[in-house]
Design an enzyme around this catalytic site. Structure first.
Site, PDB file in Angstrom:
ATOM      1  N   LYS A 137      14.230   7.018  12.062  1.00  0.00           N
ATOM      2  CA  LYS A 137      14.454   7.562  10.721  1.00  0.00           C
ATOM      3  C   LYS A 137      15.792   8.297  10.631  1.00  0.00           C
ATOM      4  O   LYS A 137      16.438   8.322   9.578  1.00  0.00           O
ATOM      5  CB  LYS A 137      13.299   8.480  10.329  1.00  0.00           C
ATOM      6  N   ASP A 174       5.263  -7.751   2.451  1.00  0.00           N
ATOM      7  CA  ASP A 174       4.396  -6.998   3.359  1.00  0.00           C
ATOM      8  C   ASP A 174       3.660  -7.985   4.258  1.00  0.00           C
ATOM      9  O   ASP A 174       3.622  -9.187   3.976  1.00  0.00           O
ATOM     10  CB  ASP A 174       3.389  -6.175   2.551  1.00  0.00           C
ATOM     11  N   SER A 219       0.837  -1.203   0.000  1.00  0.00           N
ATOM     12  CA  SER A 219       0.000   0.000   0.000  1.00  0.00           C
ATOM     13  C   SER A 219       0.867   1.245   0.000  1.00  0.00           C
ATOM     14  O   SER A 219       2.092   1.171   0.176  1.00  0.00           O
ATOM     15  CB  SER A 219      -0.921   0.019   1.233  1.00  0.00           C
ATOM     16  N   SER A 254      12.366   9.906   6.667  1.00  0.00           N
ATOM     17  CA  SER A 254      11.286  10.873   6.881  1.00  0.00           C
ATOM     18  C   SER A 254      11.916  12.212   7.189  1.00  0.00           C
ATOM     19  O   SER A 254      13.037  12.285   7.714  1.00  0.00           O
ATOM     20  CB  SER A 254      10.406  10.439   8.054  1.00  0.00           C
ATOM     21  N   ASP A 301       7.484  -9.924   7.783  1.00  0.00           N
ATOM     22  CA  ASP A 301       7.653  -9.039   8.932  1.00  0.00           C
ATOM     23  C   ASP A 301       9.136  -8.687   8.941  1.00  0.00           C
ATOM     24  O   ASP A 301       9.989  -9.578   9.069  1.00  0.00           O
ATOM     25  CB  ASP A 301       7.265  -9.797  10.210  1.00  0.00           C
ATOM     26  N   VAL A 302       9.471  -7.415   8.782  1.00  0.00           N
ATOM     27  CA  VAL A 302      10.875  -7.055   8.604  1.00  0.00           C
ATOM     28  C   VAL A 302      11.706  -7.237   9.868  1.00  0.00           C
ATOM     29  O   VAL A 302      12.926  -7.064   9.831  1.00  0.00           O
ATOM     30  CB  VAL A 302      11.042  -5.611   8.071  1.00  0.00           C
ATOM     31  N   TYR A 343      10.102   7.694  16.606  1.00  0.00           N
ATOM     32  CA  TYR A 343      10.049   7.736  15.146  1.00  0.00           C
ATOM     33  C   TYR A 343      11.245   8.486  14.569  1.00  0.00           C
ATOM     34  O   TYR A 343      11.908   8.027  13.637  1.00  0.00           O
ATOM     35  CB  TYR A 343       8.743   8.392  14.706  1.00  0.00           C
ATOM     36  N   THR A 359      -1.429   9.035   2.482  1.00  0.00           N
ATOM     37  CA  THR A 359      -1.503   7.574   2.509  1.00  0.00           C
ATOM     38  C   THR A 359      -2.707   7.153   3.349  1.00  0.00           C
ATOM     39  O   THR A 359      -3.344   7.990   4.003  1.00  0.00           O
ATOM     40  CB  THR A 359      -0.211   6.966   3.088  1.00  0.00           C
TER      41      THR A 359
END
Length: 258
Positions: free
Chosen positions: A166, A36, A15, A149, A57-58, A162, A197
Site C-alpha cells: 500500500k 473481480d 463486494s 490504506s 485476476d489482477v 501489506y 467489509t
C-alpha cells in the site's frame, strides 16, 4: 468530469468498497465493468446496475485487457477505480532464530503482486485506453483512483507485506499523475482506515469485535462503511480539479503498533 455515456472499471468491484463505488458510478451515468474473481456476486451486481461483469485476476495482464476491451465496447473508458487487494499478517522473523521461521517470502511476493503490481498494471493499461478519448472542455480524458490504506503510513506489527504494497500505491500517485498529465488523465489515491467489509464476518461476536475496533477511531468511534469510501472515489473521479492527491478516509485514526 461527465460520466454519462462513458464506461468505468472497478477492480475488486463485486463486494465491499468496490461494489459501493460501482453503484455510485452507475448512478452518475457510467456503464460499469465489475472486474473481480467472485463470479456470482459480480454478475449479480452488474445486472443490478446495468453494467457488465468480467472475471479478472489482477495479476493477469490478459484479464485486465479483457476488462478494458469490454468497457470500451460500452462507451469511452473514463474512469478506473482499483479496489482489488488482499491482506496478510506475519512477523518479519520467527521466535526460534531459524531462517525457516522468517516471513514467508512467497506470500510477501503475492501481496506485492496483487496489491501493487496489479494496481499499476491496471493503471498503465486503462490510461492507454483513456489516452485515445476525445478531450473534454478541460482537456480531460479520464480519471483513476487507487485504493491504498492507512497501513501505508501506520503499519502495524505483522503488516510488513501489506504496508509495503500500500505504501507503493501511495508512492506511485504523484509520478504517475505527472506522467499522465500529458494526456489529460488524473490520478488520485484513497487511504481507507477501518472499514466494515465482509472480512470481519457476521454475527454477535463479529459485531462485538468491530465495536471494539471502533473505539480506536478518533471520531466517529465506529468502523467506516463502504459507501463513505465510495463517496470519496466518486468525488475524485468527477471533480476535474482533483489530481495527484492521497486522501485518508479514516475518522482520524492513527494505528497503534498492534
Amino acid at each position: 468530469m461527465e460520466l454519462t455515456g462513458a464506461s468505468a472499471i472497478v477492480t475488486g468491484g463485486a463486494s465491499g468498497i468496490g461494489a459501493a463505488t460501482a453503484r455510485r458510478l452507475a448512478k452518475r451515468g457510467a456503464k460499469v465493468v465489475v472486474a473481480d474473481l467472485k463470479e456470482d456476486d459480480g454478475q449479480a451486481l452488474a445486472s443490478e446496475i446495468g453494467g457488465a461483469f468480467v472475471k479478472v485476476d489482477v495479476t493477469s495482464t490478459e484479464e485486465i485487457e479483457a476488462a478494458i476491451a469490454k468497457a470500451v465496447e460500452l462507451g469511452p473508458l473514463k474512469a478506473l477505480v482499483n479496489s482489488a487487494g488482499i491482506g496478510w499478517a506475519q512477523r518479519t522473523i520467527g521466535r526460534d532464530g531459524e531462517f525457516s521461521s522468517a516471513h514467508d517470502l512467497d506470500l510477501y511476493k503475492k501481496v506485492i503482486s496483487i496489491n501493487l503490481i496489479g494496481t499499476f498494471d491496471a493503471v498503465r493499461l486503462a490510461a492507454t485506453a483513456m489516452s485515445r478519448n476525445e478531450p473534454d472542455e478541460n482537456g480531460g480524458r479520464g480519471a483513476i483512483v487507487n485504493l491504498a490504506s492507512v497501513a501505508a503510513f501506520d503499519g502495524q506489527i505483522g503488516q510488513a507485506a501489506y504496508s509495503s504494497s500500500k505504501g507503493g500505491v501511495v508512492g506511485m500517485t504523484l509520478p504517475v499523475a505527472r506522467d499522465l498529465s500529458a494526456v489529460g488523465v488524473r490520478v488520485n489515491c484513497i487511504a481507507p482506515g477501518l472499514i466494515d467489509t465482509p472480512i470481519y464476518g457476521t454475527g454477535p461476536e463479529s459485531e462485538a469485535f468491530k465495536a471494539k475496533l471502533g473505539e480506536s477511531v478518533l471520531f466517529p468511534k465506529r468502523l467506516g462503511v463502504p459507501d463513505e469510501l465510495a463517496s470519496m472515489a466518486e468525488e475524485l473521479v468527477t471533480n476535474s480539479y482533483m489530481n495527484a492527491e492521497v486522501i485518508r478516509v479514516d475518522g482520524g485514526i492513527r494505528m497503534p503498533p498492534k
